[in-house]
Motif scaffolding. Sequence first.
Motif, PDB file in Angstrom:
ATOM      1  N   SER A  65       0.855  -1.188   0.000  1.00  0.00           N
ATOM      2  CA  SER A  65       0.000   0.000   0.000  1.00  0.00           C
ATOM      3  C   SER A  65       0.888   1.234   0.000  1.00  0.00           C
ATOM      4  CB  SER A  65      -0.891   0.022   1.247  1.00  0.00           C
ATOM      5  OG  SER A  65      -1.636  -1.163   1.360  1.00  0.00           O
ATOM      6  N   THR A  66       0.679   2.146  -0.955  1.00  0.00           N
ATOM      7  CA  THR A  66       1.479   3.366  -1.012  1.00  0.00           C
ATOM      8  C   THR A  66       0.576   4.567  -1.260  1.00  0.00           C
ATOM      9  OG1 THR A  66       1.937   3.498  -3.400  1.00  0.00           O
ATOM     10  CG2 THR A  66       3.314   2.001  -2.102  1.00  0.00           C
ATOM     11  N   ASN A  67       1.181   5.741  -1.146  1.00  0.00           N
ATOM     12  CA  ASN A  67       0.460   6.990  -1.320  1.00  0.00           C
ATOM     13  C   ASN A  67       1.110   7.818  -2.423  1.00  0.00           C
ATOM     14  OD1 ASN A  67      -1.349   9.273  -0.399  1.00  0.00           O
ATOM     15  ND2 ASN A  67       0.665  10.179  -0.005  1.00  0.00           N
ATOM     16  N   LEU A  68       0.300   8.310  -3.338  1.00  0.00           N
ATOM     17  CA  LEU A  68       0.770   9.213  -4.389  1.00  0.00           C
ATOM     18  C   LEU A  68      -0.133  10.439  -4.395  1.00  0.00           C
ATOM     19  CD1 LEU A  68       2.542   9.954  -6.815  1.00  0.00           C
ATOM     20  CD2 LEU A  68       0.986   8.608  -8.259  1.00  0.00           C
ATOM     21  N   ARG A  69       0.375  11.517  -3.836  1.00  0.00           N
ATOM     22  CA  ARG A  69      -0.354  12.790  -3.791  1.00  0.00           C
ATOM     23  C   ARG A  69      -1.775  12.617  -3.245  1.00  0.00           C
ATOM     24  NH1 ARG A  69       2.140  13.103  -8.818  1.00  0.00           N
ATOM     25  NH2 ARG A  69       0.164  12.833  -9.916  1.00  0.00           N
ATOM     26  N   GLY A  70      -1.884  11.879  -2.159  1.00  0.00           N
ATOM     27  CA  GLY A  70      -3.161  11.706  -1.493  1.00  0.00           C
ATOM     28  C   GLY A  70      -4.023  10.587  -2.031  1.00  0.00           C
ATOM     29  N   HIS A  71      -3.552   9.878  -3.047  1.00  0.00           N
ATOM     30  CA  HIS A  71      -4.310   8.771  -3.624  1.00  0.00           C
ATOM     31  C   HIS A  71      -3.623   7.444  -3.276  1.00  0.00           C
ATOM     32  CE1 HIS A  71      -6.964  11.339  -6.005  1.00  0.00           C
ATOM     33  NE2 HIS A  71      -5.900  12.054  -6.319  1.00  0.00           N
ATOM     34  N   GLY A  72      -4.426   6.437  -2.963  1.00  0.00           N
ATOM     35  CA  GLY A  72      -3.881   5.122  -2.700  1.00  0.00           C
ATOM     36  C   GLY A  72      -3.474   4.432  -3.985  1.00  0.00           C
ATOM     37  N   VAL A  73      -2.220   4.010  -4.060  1.00  0.00           N
ATOM     38  CA  VAL A  73      -1.682   3.303  -5.219  1.00  0.00           C
ATOM     39  C   VAL A  73      -0.972   2.058  -4.701  1.00  0.00           C
ATOM     40  CG1 VAL A  73      -0.029   3.408  -7.119  1.00  0.00           C
ATOM     41  CG2 VAL A  73      -1.424   5.409  -6.581  1.00  0.00           C
ATOM     42  N   HIS A  74      -1.186   0.930  -5.371  1.00  0.00           N
ATOM     43  CA  HIS A  74      -0.583  -0.320  -4.914  1.00  0.00           C
ATOM     44  C   HIS A  74       0.618  -0.673  -5.772  1.00  0.00           C
ATOM     45  CE1 HIS A  74      -4.343  -1.927  -2.603  1.00  0.00           C
ATOM     46  NE2 HIS A  74      -3.914  -0.754  -2.184  1.00  0.00           N
ATOM     47  N   LEU A  75       1.638  -1.193  -5.103  1.00  0.00           N
ATOM     48  CA  LEU A  75       2.903  -1.529  -5.744  1.00  0.00           C
ATOM     49  C   LEU A  75       3.193  -3.007  -5.505  1.00  0.00           C
ATOM     50  CD1 LEU A  75       5.265   0.085  -7.168  1.00  0.00           C
ATOM     51  CD2 LEU A  75       6.393   0.049  -4.929  1.00  0.00           C
ATOM     52  N   LEU A  76       3.363  -3.758  -6.583  1.00  0.00           N
ATOM     53  CA  LEU A  76       3.733  -5.165  -6.475  1.00  0.00           C
ATOM     54  C   LEU A  76       5.239  -5.275  -6.389  1.00  0.00           C
ATOM     55  CD1 LEU A  76       1.255  -6.474  -9.168  1.00  0.00           C
ATOM     56  CD2 LEU A  76       1.207  -7.132  -6.755  1.00  0.00           C
ATOM     57  N   ALA A  77       5.734  -5.898  -5.324  1.00  0.00           N
ATOM     58  CA  ALA A  77       7.169  -6.063  -5.109  1.00  0.00           C
ATOM     59  C   ALA A  77       7.516  -7.541  -5.218  1.00  0.00           C
ATOM     60  CB  ALA A  77       7.559  -5.528  -3.740  1.00  0.00           C
ATOM     61  N   TYR A  78       8.586  -7.838  -5.934  1.00  0.00           N
ATOM     62  CA  TYR A  78       9.018  -9.218  -6.137  1.00  0.00           C
ATOM     63  C   TYR A  78      10.498  -9.363  -5.805  1.00  0.00           C
ATOM     64  CZ  TYR A  78       4.916  -9.073  -9.236  1.00  0.00           C
ATOM     65  OH  TYR A  78       3.663  -8.881  -9.767  1.00  0.00           O
ATOM     66  N   LEU A  79      10.862 -10.559  -5.337  1.00  0.00           N
ATOM     67  CA  LEU A  79      12.266 -10.955  -5.192  1.00  0.00           C
ATOM     68  C   LEU A  79      13.030 -10.121  -4.171  1.00  0.00           C
ATOM     69  CD1 LEU A  79      13.088 -11.489  -8.992  1.00  0.00           C
ATOM     70  CD2 LEU A  79      12.048 -13.090  -7.383  1.00  0.00           C
ATOM     71  N   VAL A  80      12.331  -9.618  -3.181  1.00  0.00           N
ATOM     72  CA  VAL A  80      13.007  -8.836  -2.137  1.00  0.00           C
ATOM     73  C   VAL A  80      13.575  -9.763  -1.063  1.00  0.00           C
ATOM     74  CG1 VAL A  80      11.533  -6.830  -2.486  1.00  0.00           C
ATOM     75  CG2 VAL A  80      10.928  -8.522  -0.737  1.00  0.00           C
ATOM     76  N   ASP A  81      14.561  -9.247  -0.344  1.00  0.00           N
ATOM     77  CA  ASP A  81      15.081  -9.929   0.831  1.00  0.00           C
ATOM     78  C   ASP A  81      14.157  -9.615   2.001  1.00  0.00           C
ATOM     79  OD1 ASP A  81      16.429 -10.885   3.017  1.00  0.00           O
ATOM     80  OD2 ASP A  81      18.264  -9.745   2.653  1.00  0.00           O
ATOM     81  N   PRO A  82      13.426 -10.603   2.529  1.00  0.00           N
ATOM     82  CA  PRO A  82      12.480 -10.307   3.610  1.00  0.00           C
ATOM     83  C   PRO A  82      13.150  -9.877   4.900  1.00  0.00           C
ATOM     84  CG  PRO A  82      12.694 -12.670   3.311  1.00  0.00           C
ATOM     85  CD  PRO A  82      13.440 -12.032   2.164  1.00  0.00           C
ATOM     86  N   ALA A  83      14.446 -10.112   4.996  1.00  0.00           N
ATOM     87  CA  ALA A  83      15.169  -9.725   6.208  1.00  0.00           C
ATOM     88  C   ALA A  83      15.705  -8.301   6.139  1.00  0.00           C
ATOM     89  CB  ALA A  83      16.325 -10.697   6.456  1.00  0.00           C
ATOM     90  N   TYR A  84      15.464  -7.608   5.033  1.00  0.00           N
ATOM     91  CA  TYR A  84      15.932  -6.228   4.929  1.00  0.00           C
ATOM     92  C   TYR A  84      15.087  -5.373   5.870  1.00  0.00           C
ATOM     93  CZ  TYR A  84      17.163  -1.682   2.998  1.00  0.00           C
ATOM     94  OH  TYR A  84      17.588  -0.380   2.852  1.00  0.00           O
ATOM     95  N   GLU A  85      15.686  -4.913   6.943  1.00  0.00           N
ATOM     96  CA  GLU A  85      14.939  -4.340   8.064  1.00  0.00           C
ATOM     97  C   GLU A  85      14.147  -3.082   7.703  1.00  0.00           C
ATOM     98  OE1 GLU A  85      13.128  -3.748  11.606  1.00  0.00           O
ATOM     99  OE2 GLU A  85      14.094  -5.560  10.828  1.00  0.00           O
ATOM    100  N   PRO A  86      14.685  -2.145   6.936  1.00  0.00           N
ATOM    101  CA  PRO A  86      13.894  -0.940   6.653  1.00  0.00           C
ATOM    102  C   PRO A  86      12.574  -1.247   5.936  1.00  0.00           C
ATOM    103  CG  PRO A  86      16.197  -0.503   6.224  1.00  0.00           C
ATOM    104  CD  PRO A  86      16.085  -1.981   6.470  1.00  0.00           C
ATOM    105  N   LEU A  87      12.598  -2.180   5.000  1.00  0.00           N
ATOM    106  CA  LEU A  87      11.349  -2.551   4.319  1.00  0.00           C
ATOM    107  C   LEU A  87      10.428  -3.318   5.259  1.00  0.00           C
ATOM    108  CD1 LEU A  87       9.541  -2.755   1.833  1.00  0.00           C
ATOM    109  CD2 LEU A  87      10.864  -4.777   1.128  1.00  0.00           C
ATOM    110  N   ALA A  88      10.977  -4.270   5.997  1.00  0.00           N
ATOM    111  CA  ALA A  88      10.160  -5.040   6.939  1.00  0.00           C
ATOM    112  C   ALA A  88       9.511  -4.124   7.972  1.00  0.00           C
ATOM    113  CB  ALA A  88      11.006  -6.107   7.626  1.00  0.00           C
TER     114      ALA A  88
END
Length: 292
Positions: A65-88
């Motif tokens: 779930s993300t925000n673009l100028r007050g509108h909800g926009v969804h971003l599909l993320a693939y192949l990320v490291d789930p242990a990357y703390e800032p994203l988690a």
Amino acid sequence: MRIDLHTHSSVSDGTDRPENVVRRAKEVGLDVVALTDHDTFDGWAAALAAGDETGVEVVPGAEISTNLRGHGVHLLAYLVDPAYEPLAAELGRVRHDRRTRLARIAAALTAAGLPMDVADILAHSPDASTVGRPHVADAMIAKGYVRDREEAFAWWLGQGRPGWAAKYAPDIEEAIHLVHAAGGVCVLAHPWGREGARRALTPSAVEALRDAGLDGIEVDHQDHDDASRRTLRRVARELDLVVTGSSDYHGTGKLDHELGVNTTAPEEWERLRSLAGGSGPRRDHDERTWSP
């Protein structure tokens, strides 16, 4: 090769357990399926195990779930490291706010004459790490207030309706940065499937997101009519973005979104996968395992 890069399980707002999404993908003839539950990675282990069992290649992902100028926009993320703390951590913040929003929604519905409390909602999401309005809709169905999720959103839970409550979402450019820092790639989900997102995601706005690191656009989606698909495909071509197609499968939670109803061309998937880098996990094609 048949590839579906957008599905949901009971870990968010789908109705099938993660492993059963993969088994169903096998039954309908898919070779590759991505599990992209909302704002969580919690279904990955079960889905990957089912992939080993069935021979279906499982792509771990998430719909952020993300925000673009007050509108909800969804971003599909693939192949990320789930242990990357800032994203988690950021996804944890989104999930926490989703859960606290339930009380605001329940209070708003009660004030509108439809008594509801958080316990009613959570009873319809026993497996979910990510809870949200679809689970509220399920509670409303159980109480006899509406017939289905579509009616619940149209009359009660959509923006501007009596049960609406806003939720936290990160800025989309920050989300793109976090996905890339985690070694992943990101694709706009159903960009013109909702009126607010369509207004925000003009071709020039998409170009700005491309410049910020966006990798692709989900063009072939049930919420896009033929004209929208043609235009989005042209935008993707002009901006050199990957084109994907997906079902947005939710089991019985969303009608007319059966697995494989839209698919991604193999060459587009290979291109998207080749863009993943950094510290993110890589797929070992022979052993079907993930490694950092």
